[in-house]
Design a protein around this motif. Sequence first.
Motif, PDB file in Angstrom:
ATOM      1  N   SER A   1      -1.090  69.432  23.939  1.00 41.98           N
ATOM      2  CA  SER A   1      -0.551  68.586  23.389  1.00 41.98           C
ATOM      3  C   SER A   1       0.448  69.047  22.350  1.00 41.98           C
ATOM      4  CB  SER A   1      -1.675  67.591  22.707  1.00 41.98           C
ATOM      5  OG  SER A   1      -2.487  68.305  21.949  1.00 41.98           O
ATOM      6  N   VAL A   2       1.309  68.096  21.707  1.00 37.83           N
ATOM      7  CA  VAL A   2       2.147  68.536  20.739  1.00 37.83           C
ATOM      8  C   VAL A   2       2.049  67.513  19.844  1.00 37.83           C
ATOM      9  CG1 VAL A   2       4.637  68.758  20.005  1.00 37.83           C
ATOM     10  CG2 VAL A   2       3.901  69.753  22.160  1.00 37.83           C
ATOM     11  N   GLU A   3       1.730  67.578  18.383  1.00 38.78           N
ATOM     12  CA  GLU A   3       1.937  66.519  17.326  1.00 38.78           C
ATOM     13  C   GLU A   3       3.200  66.343  16.841  1.00 38.78           C
ATOM     14  OE1 GLU A   3      -0.993  65.027  14.137  1.00 38.78           O
ATOM     15  OE2 GLU A   3      -1.343  66.326  15.851  1.00 38.78           O
ATOM     16  N   LEU A   4       3.708  64.954  17.032  1.00 39.86           N
ATOM     17  CA  LEU A   4       4.848  64.436  16.452  1.00 39.86           C
ATOM     18  C   LEU A   4       4.411  63.657  15.290  1.00 39.86           C
ATOM     19  CD1 LEU A   4       7.638  63.632  16.701  1.00 39.86           C
ATOM     20  CD2 LEU A   4       7.133  61.803  18.147  1.00 39.86           C
ATOM     21  N   GLN A   5       4.644  64.271  14.021  1.00 42.01           N
ATOM     22  CA  GLN A   5       4.136  63.998  12.842  1.00 42.01           C
ATOM     23  C   GLN A   5       5.116  63.221  11.916  1.00 42.01           C
ATOM     24  OE1 GLN A   5       1.876  66.336   9.426  1.00 42.01           O
ATOM     25  NE2 GLN A   5       0.592  65.814  10.972  1.00 42.01           N
ATOM     26  N   PHE A   6       5.220  62.174  11.440  1.00 37.76           N
ATOM     27  CA  PHE A   6       5.921  61.463  10.222  1.00 37.76           C
ATOM     28  C   PHE A   6       5.155  61.419   9.013  1.00 37.76           C
ATOM     29  CE2 PHE A   6       6.834  59.721  14.445  1.00 37.76           C
ATOM     30  CZ  PHE A   6       8.362  59.724  14.492  1.00 37.76           C
TER      31      PHE A   6
ATOM     32  N   GLN B   1      10.014  57.355  21.396  1.00 36.06           N
ATOM     33  CA  GLN B   1      10.190  56.879  23.031  1.00 36.06           C
ATOM     34  C   GLN B   1      10.891  58.393  23.702  1.00 36.06           C
ATOM     35  OE1 GLN B   1       9.483  54.076  24.279  1.00 36.06           O
ATOM     36  NE2 GLN B   1      10.143  55.015  26.204  1.00 36.06           N
ATOM     37  N   GLY B   2      11.559  58.998  23.158  1.00 34.56           N
ATOM     38  CA  GLY B   2      12.271  60.097  23.486  1.00 34.56           C
ATOM     39  C   GLY B   2      11.260  61.167  23.934  1.00 34.56           C
ATOM     40  N   ALA B   3      10.437  61.464  22.825  1.00 31.34           N
ATOM     41  CA  ALA B   3       9.489  62.386  22.840  1.00 31.34           C
ATOM     42  C   ALA B   3       8.445  62.303  24.126  1.00 31.34           C
ATOM     43  CB  ALA B   3       8.846  62.829  21.604  1.00 31.34           C
ATOM     44  N   VAL B   4       8.052  61.050  23.891  1.00 31.19           N
ATOM     45  CA  VAL B   4       7.102  60.615  24.977  1.00 31.19           C
ATOM     46  C   VAL B   4       7.527  60.633  26.358  1.00 31.19           C
ATOM     47  CG1 VAL B   4       5.469  58.550  25.713  1.00 31.19           C
ATOM     48  CG2 VAL B   4       5.460  59.168  23.245  1.00 31.19           C
ATOM     49  N   GLN B   5       8.603  60.192  26.365  1.00 32.75           N
ATOM     50  CA  GLN B   5       9.320  60.032  27.845  1.00 32.75           C
ATOM     51  C   GLN B   5       9.504  61.761  28.439  1.00 32.75           C
ATOM     52  OE1 GLN B   5      12.633  57.751  28.476  1.00 32.75           O
ATOM     53  NE2 GLN B   5      13.503  58.715  30.084  1.00 32.75           N
ATOM     54  N   ALA B   6       9.965  62.502  27.362  1.00 35.25           N
ATOM     55  CA  ALA B   6       9.779  63.928  28.038  1.00 35.25           C
ATOM     56  C   ALA B   6       8.744  64.455  28.229  1.00 35.25           C
ATOM     57  CB  ALA B   6      10.810  64.598  26.916  1.00 35.25           C
ATOM     58  N   GLY B   7       7.557  64.124  27.224  1.00 36.92           N
ATOM     59  CA  GLY B   7       6.530  64.869  27.630  1.00 36.92           C
ATOM     60  C   GLY B   7       5.712  64.403  29.003  1.00 36.92           C
TER      61      GLY B   7
ATOM     62  N   ILE C   1       7.225  66.329  31.794  1.00 36.72           N
ATOM     63  CA  ILE C   1       6.959  67.643  31.719  1.00 36.72           C
ATOM     64  C   ILE C   1       5.591  67.894  31.969  1.00 36.72           C
ATOM     65  CG2 ILE C   1       6.885  69.884  30.404  1.00 36.72           C
ATOM     66  CD1 ILE C   1       9.294  68.657  28.496  1.00 36.72           C
ATOM     67  N   GLY C   2       4.675  66.843  31.644  1.00 36.33           N
ATOM     68  CA  GLY C   2       3.011  66.838  31.569  1.00 36.33           C
ATOM     69  C   GLY C   2       2.628  67.239  30.453  1.00 36.33           C
ATOM     70  N   VAL C   3       3.083  67.081  29.231  1.00 32.57           N
ATOM     71  CA  VAL C   3       2.542  67.320  28.114  1.00 32.57           C
ATOM     72  C   VAL C   3       2.192  66.326  27.232  1.00 32.57           C
ATOM     73  CG1 VAL C   3       3.099  68.701  25.764  1.00 32.57           C
ATOM     74  CG2 VAL C   3       3.931  69.561  28.058  1.00 32.57           C
ATOM     75  N   GLY C   4       1.039  66.020  26.599  1.00 28.64           N
ATOM     76  CA  GLY C   4       0.668  65.009  25.762  1.00 28.64           C
ATOM     77  C   GLY C   4       1.441  65.115  24.355  1.00 28.64           C
ATOM     78  N   ILE C   5       1.555  63.813  24.100  1.00 30.56           N
ATOM     79  CA  ILE C   5       2.236  63.805  22.718  1.00 30.56           C
ATOM     80  C   ILE C   5       1.478  62.965  21.545  1.00 30.56           C
ATOM     81  CG2 ILE C   5       4.279  63.062  21.244  1.00 30.56           C
ATOM     82  CD1 ILE C   5       5.068  65.100  23.454  1.00 30.56           C
ATOM     83  N   VAL C   6       0.745  63.675  20.427  1.00 31.64           N
ATOM     84  CA  VAL C   6       0.032  62.707  19.588  1.00 31.64           C
ATOM     85  C   VAL C   6       0.903  62.505  18.365  1.00 31.64           C
ATOM     86  CG1 VAL C   6      -1.920  62.945  18.229  1.00 31.64           C
ATOM     87  CG2 VAL C   6      -1.798  64.101  20.426  1.00 31.64           C
ATOM     88  N   VAL C   7       0.987  61.223  18.074  1.00 34.68           N
ATOM     89  CA  VAL C   7       1.901  60.703  17.038  1.00 34.68           C
ATOM     90  C   VAL C   7       0.921  60.451  16.007  1.00 34.68           C
ATOM     91  CG1 VAL C   7       3.415  58.824  16.460  1.00 34.68           C
ATOM     92  CG2 VAL C   7       3.470  59.670  18.830  1.00 34.68           C
ATOM     93  N   SER C   8       1.289  60.705  14.827  1.00 36.13           N
ATOM     94  CA  SER C   8       0.503  60.918  13.697  1.00 36.13           C
ATOM     95  C   SER C   8       1.558  60.503  12.349  1.00 36.13           C
ATOM     96  CB  SER C   8      -0.212  62.111  13.327  1.00 36.13           C
ATOM     97  OG  SER C   8       0.308  63.059  13.039  1.00 36.13           O
ATOM     98  N   ILE C   9       0.873  59.752  11.155  1.00 35.74           N
ATOM     99  CA  ILE C   9       1.422  59.832  10.047  1.00 35.74           C
ATOM    100  C   ILE C   9       0.509  60.356   8.930  1.00 35.74           C
ATOM    101  CG2 ILE C   9       2.244  58.078   8.463  1.00 35.74           C
ATOM    102  CD1 ILE C   9       2.530  56.048  10.638  1.00 35.74           C
ATOM    103  N   ASN C  10       1.434  61.365   8.227  1.00 37.03           N
ATOM    104  CA  ASN C  10       0.355  61.931   7.381  1.00 37.03           C
ATOM    105  C   ASN C  10       1.505  62.362   6.220  1.00 37.03           C
ATOM    106  OD1 ASN C  10      -0.969  63.734   5.996  1.00 37.03           O
ATOM    107  ND2 ASN C  10      -1.130  65.520   7.392  1.00 37.03           N
ATOM    108  N   LYS C  11       1.128  61.394   5.309  1.00 36.56           N
ATOM    109  CA  LYS C  11       1.994  61.103   3.895  1.00 36.56           C
ATOM    110  C   LYS C  11       1.642  62.169   2.978  1.00 36.56           C
ATOM    111  CE  LYS C  11       2.589  56.172   4.334  1.00 36.56           C
ATOM    112  NZ  LYS C  11       2.330  54.908   3.720  1.00 36.56           N
TER     113      LYS C  11
END
Length: 337
Positions: free
Chosen positions: A63-68, A81-87, A90-100
């Motif tokens: 999995s790859v972390e997509l962090q805001f 949307q773009g990262a999740v669709q590409a994932g 490819i067969g790779v999980g995307i974990v979306v997080s918010i880390n202020k």
Amino acid sequence: MPDNPRRATLATVAASAGVSVATVSKVLNGRSDVAPATRSLVESLLREHEYVPATPRREPCGSVELQFDDDLNAYSTEIVQGAVQAGAEIGVGIVVSINKDPGHSTAWVRDLIAAGRTALIAVTCEQLADQQVAALARARLPLVLIDPLNLQSASVTSVGSTNFAGGLAATRHLLSLGHRRIAYVGGPATAACNQARLHGYRAALEAEGAPVIPGYVWSGQFRYHDGLLGGAAVLDLPTAPTAIFAGCDEVALGVMEAARARGLRIPEDVSVVGYDDTQVARMASPPLTTVRQPLREMGGMALRTALRLAAGERIDSRHVELATELIVRGSTAPVPG
């Protein structure tokens, strides 16, 4: 990412604590068979040495972390949307997080590794601290920035768009409609992407021989509320603009509302151009003329680049810019009268 020869190892920490490598390993793994005093000493030295476990080069999996670092909005949604669709392709999980607030850099990176992340894609409102970038490098955890507000060191990989060309196209469009009193309501004054859009705006005006009128450039954040404030500021000038170029779609919607609050019609009395081409641009009333920033493509490219770095591949460029495109809709019209 290149290895840092000064990266602390288990042996380094063990030598400082006067214990065995096995004992340090037990502390890291949360084992209970370590005396409290020893555990406290080892944990203190781990922080002091900024120890981060080195991660081996990985194949594109996991999995790859997509962090805001701020709340999600229409702009963020396009990138996700773009990262999740590409994932998915490819067969790779995307974990979306918010880390202020990532807190201590080493602990932040250690948590990413413990969660099994292959790489980190960051979308930040502020520049990453040097300590954060260094901690990621020591851990050999690839980092890719999307549309960074500020370009960092040459070793940091990023994906963005042609902001100067976008600013140039937006302003040329307004000039072609006969506007000469054109204001710019943008984002943070020090942000690289905002500066590039502003330079494009200025270049188009200068090429046409049109002046940048004092007070016509306003800087805030890339938020709706800043569009309200910036729109009010320029529209209340003694000589008000007939057109406004906004630094993003959300700001443009704030500008449009500020114009309506003053009894102005869009585009009959004032034309407005946005930037990004998010969903809000298409849902605006009237639909917003805007510069399309390929946000979904940027999310997908960032993911593919991060996976190449994780697999140990070399990349041709540390910074990639995708092309922007002007999308003309109903919020712009020839200059009144």
